[in-house]
Write a protein that holds these residues in place. Structure first.
Motif, PDB file in Angstrom:
ATOM      1  N   ARG A   1       0.880  -1.159   0.000  1.00  0.00           N
ATOM      2  CA  ARG A   1       0.000   0.000   0.000  1.00  0.00           C
ATOM      3  C   ARG A   1       0.924   1.217   0.000  1.00  0.00           C
ATOM      4  NH1 ARG A   1      -1.907  -4.214   2.438  1.00  0.00           N
ATOM      5  NH2 ARG A   1      -0.554  -3.880   4.227  1.00  0.00           N
ATOM      6  N   VAL A   2       1.091   1.804  -1.182  1.00  0.00           N
ATOM      7  CA  VAL A   2       2.086   2.844  -1.393  1.00  0.00           C
ATOM      8  C   VAL A   2       1.407   4.204  -1.443  1.00  0.00           C
ATOM      9  CG1 VAL A   2       3.917   3.658  -2.931  1.00  0.00           C
ATOM     10  CG2 VAL A   2       3.498   1.201  -2.700  1.00  0.00           C
ATOM     11  N   ALA A   3       1.856   5.104  -0.579  1.00  0.00           N
ATOM     12  CA  ALA A   3       1.350   6.480  -0.575  1.00  0.00           C
ATOM     13  C   ALA A   3       2.170   7.302  -1.555  1.00  0.00           C
ATOM     14  CB  ALA A   3       1.446   7.072   0.839  1.00  0.00           C
ATOM     15  N   ILE A   4       1.470   8.038  -2.418  1.00  0.00           N
ATOM     16  CA  ILE A   4       2.152   8.874  -3.407  1.00  0.00           C
ATOM     17  C   ILE A   4       1.741  10.324  -3.219  1.00  0.00           C
ATOM     18  CG2 ILE A   4       2.439   7.042  -5.111  1.00  0.00           C
ATOM     19  CD1 ILE A   4       0.016   8.204  -6.604  1.00  0.00           C
ATOM     20  N   GLY A   5       2.655  11.206  -3.575  1.00  0.00           N
ATOM     21  CA  GLY A   5       2.380  12.632  -3.510  1.00  0.00           C
ATOM     22  C   GLY A   5       1.845  13.137  -4.833  1.00  0.00           C
ATOM     23  N   PRO A   6       1.514  14.423  -4.897  1.00  0.00           N
ATOM     24  CA  PRO A   6       1.018  15.007  -6.146  1.00  0.00           C
ATOM     25  C   PRO A   6       2.039  14.851  -7.269  1.00  0.00           C
ATOM     26  CG  PRO A   6       0.754  16.541  -4.312  1.00  0.00           C
ATOM     27  CD  PRO A   6       1.590  15.393  -3.813  1.00  0.00           C
ATOM     28  N   GLY A   7       1.526  14.612  -8.468  1.00  0.00           N
ATOM     29  CA  GLY A   7       2.395  14.437  -9.625  1.00  0.00           C
ATOM     30  C   GLY A   7       3.113  15.709 -10.008  1.00  0.00           C
ATOM     31  N   VAL A   8       4.338  15.550 -10.458  1.00  0.00           N
ATOM     32  CA  VAL A   8       5.130  16.655 -10.996  1.00  0.00           C
ATOM     33  C   VAL A   8       5.084  16.517 -12.513  1.00  0.00           C
ATOM     34  CG1 VAL A   8       7.410  17.709 -11.103  1.00  0.00           C
ATOM     35  CG2 VAL A   8       6.618  16.649  -8.966  1.00  0.00           C
ATOM     36  N   MET A   9       4.356  17.406 -13.176  1.00  0.00           N
ATOM     37  CA  MET A   9       4.200  17.335 -14.623  1.00  0.00           C
ATOM     38  C   MET A   9       5.496  17.757 -15.307  1.00  0.00           C
ATOM     39  SD  MET A   9       1.311  16.157 -15.208  1.00  0.00           S
ATOM     40  CE  MET A   9      -0.298  15.952 -14.529  1.00  0.00           C
ATOM     41  N   LEU A  10       6.007  16.883 -16.159  1.00  0.00           N
ATOM     42  CA  LEU A  10       7.228  17.170 -16.903  1.00  0.00           C
ATOM     43  C   LEU A  10       6.946  17.511 -18.354  1.00  0.00           C
ATOM     44  CD1 LEU A  10       9.532  14.356 -15.489  1.00  0.00           C
ATOM     45  CD2 LEU A  10       9.308  16.713 -14.707  1.00  0.00           C
ATOM     46  N   GLY A  11       5.696  17.370 -18.774  1.00  0.00           N
ATOM     47  CA  GLY A  11       5.311  17.758 -20.124  1.00  0.00           C
ATOM     48  C   GLY A  11       5.496  16.651 -21.147  1.00  0.00           C
TER      49      GLY A  11
ATOM     50  N   VAL B   1      -2.094  -3.894 -10.060  1.00  0.00           N
ATOM     51  CA  VAL B   1      -2.067  -2.553  -9.476  1.00  0.00           C
ATOM     52  C   VAL B   1      -3.476  -1.975  -9.454  1.00  0.00           C
ATOM     53  CG1 VAL B   1      -1.067  -0.238  -9.685  1.00  0.00           C
ATOM     54  CG2 VAL B   1       0.249  -2.239 -10.429  1.00  0.00           C
ATOM     55  N   GLN B   2      -3.838  -1.408  -8.307  1.00  0.00           N
ATOM     56  CA  GLN B   2      -5.126  -0.736  -8.156  1.00  0.00           C
ATOM     57  C   GLN B   2      -4.891   0.649  -7.565  1.00  0.00           C
ATOM     58  OE1 GLN B   2      -6.697  -4.016  -5.801  1.00  0.00           O
ATOM     59  NE2 GLN B   2      -8.333  -4.201  -7.300  1.00  0.00           N
ATOM     60  N   TYR B   3      -5.803   1.553  -7.887  1.00  0.00           N
ATOM     61  CA  TYR B   3      -5.721   2.939  -7.440  1.00  0.00           C
ATOM     62  C   TYR B   3      -6.973   3.272  -6.631  1.00  0.00           C
ATOM     63  CZ  TYR B   3      -2.123   3.084 -11.022  1.00  0.00           C
ATOM     64  OH  TYR B   3      -1.005   2.835 -11.778  1.00  0.00           O
ATOM     65  N   PRO B   4      -6.966   2.984  -5.311  1.00  0.00           N
ATOM     66  CA  PRO B   4      -8.153   3.277  -4.496  1.00  0.00           C
ATOM     67  C   PRO B   4      -8.381   4.771  -4.281  1.00  0.00           C
ATOM     68  CG  PRO B   4      -6.405   2.347  -3.148  1.00  0.00           C
ATOM     69  CD  PRO B   4      -5.936   2.290  -4.569  1.00  0.00           C
ATOM     70  N   SER B   5      -7.327   5.575  -4.399  1.00  0.00           N
ATOM     71  CA  SER B   5      -7.461   7.026  -4.265  1.00  0.00           C
ATOM     72  C   SER B   5      -6.315   7.676  -5.040  1.00  0.00           C
ATOM     73  CB  SER B   5      -7.401   7.459  -2.796  1.00  0.00           C
ATOM     74  OG  SER B   5      -6.087   7.344  -2.291  1.00  0.00           O
ATOM     75  N   ALA B   6      -6.388   8.993  -5.174  1.00  0.00           N
ATOM     76  CA  ALA B   6      -5.328   9.717  -5.879  1.00  0.00           C
ATOM     77  C   ALA B   6      -4.022   9.702  -5.095  1.00  0.00           C
ATOM     78  CB  ALA B   6      -5.764  11.157  -6.141  1.00  0.00           C
ATOM     79  N   GLU B   7      -4.088   9.351  -3.810  1.00  0.00           N
ATOM     80  CA  GLU B   7      -2.902   9.366  -2.955  1.00  0.00           C
ATOM     81  C   GLU B   7      -2.371   7.975  -2.634  1.00  0.00           C
ATOM     82  OE1 GLU B   7      -5.915  10.806  -1.769  1.00  0.00           O
ATOM     83  OE2 GLU B   7      -5.431  12.709  -2.736  1.00  0.00           O
ATOM     84  N   GLN B   8      -2.969   6.932  -3.192  1.00  0.00           N
ATOM     85  CA  GLN B   8      -2.533   5.579  -2.837  1.00  0.00           C
ATOM     86  C   GLN B   8      -2.573   4.644  -4.042  1.00  0.00           C
ATOM     87  OE1 GLN B   8      -4.954   2.977  -0.273  1.00  0.00           O
ATOM     88  NE2 GLN B   8      -3.118   2.634   0.951  1.00  0.00           N
TER      89      GLN B   8
END
Length: 162
Positions: A21-31, A146-153
């Motif tokens: 269960r991996v917590a991720i931060g907001p994405g950094v857009m590189l374009g 891989v599953q994405y239960p929320s934008a942060e996990q």
């Protein structure tokens, strides 16, 4: 006369061995790039458990994501784990995110996560472990769902081929 091969007998079996269960931060857009639209997601923590092992996902890794022109996403995540016994594990997950047309439309409209029925994401986890009790992780092949239960996990269920 040669006996025909029983291909079903040769098919691998899967054993679930680890859930992250991996917590991720907001994405950094590189374009945009020649490969597609790029976004990096920092790994900020989490936890894991499985066959004879549990512990924490360490902050500091990153999930590098590329959305190709054909709508398929490619992920390449690298991060580290610390078991409850203090062992350190490096983990690399490379994978593919395929969405239905409706899923792509939801994502384009800013909805994330999208319903699980609208995507399939798999990865290939590769482990680097200290010598000892966990070295079985380096002698097997794995696939992750891989599953994405929320934008942060992100939740990754790892299965061993045997």
């Amino acid at each position: 006369m040669t006996e025909p091969l029983d291909l079903m007998a040769l098919a691998p079996n899967l054993q679930r061995v680890l859930t992250l269960r991996v917590a991720i931060g907001p994405g950094v857009m590189l374009g945009d790039s020649v490969d597609g639209w790029r976004c990096n997601y920092p790994i900020v923590g989490g936890d894991f458990d499985g066959v004879g092992v549990s512990g924490q996902v360490l902050a500091g890794g990153e999930d590098v994501f590329v959305l190709r022109a054909d709508g398929v996403g490619q992920l390449d995540a690298r991060y580290s784990l610390r078991t409850d016994q203090g062992e350190l594990i490096n983990l690399r997950n490379r994978g593919v995110l395929a969405m239905t047309e409706y899923g792509r439309q939801l994502e384009r409209n800013g909805q994330w996560p999208i319903p699980e029925t609208e995507y399939r994401c798999t990865c290939t986890p590769v482990f680097q472990v200290p010598k000892g009790r966990l070295d079985w992780l380096t002698r097997s092949s794995f696939i992750g769902l891989v599953q994405y239960p929320s934008a942060e996990q992100v939740v990754i269920r790892c299965y061993r081929f045997y």
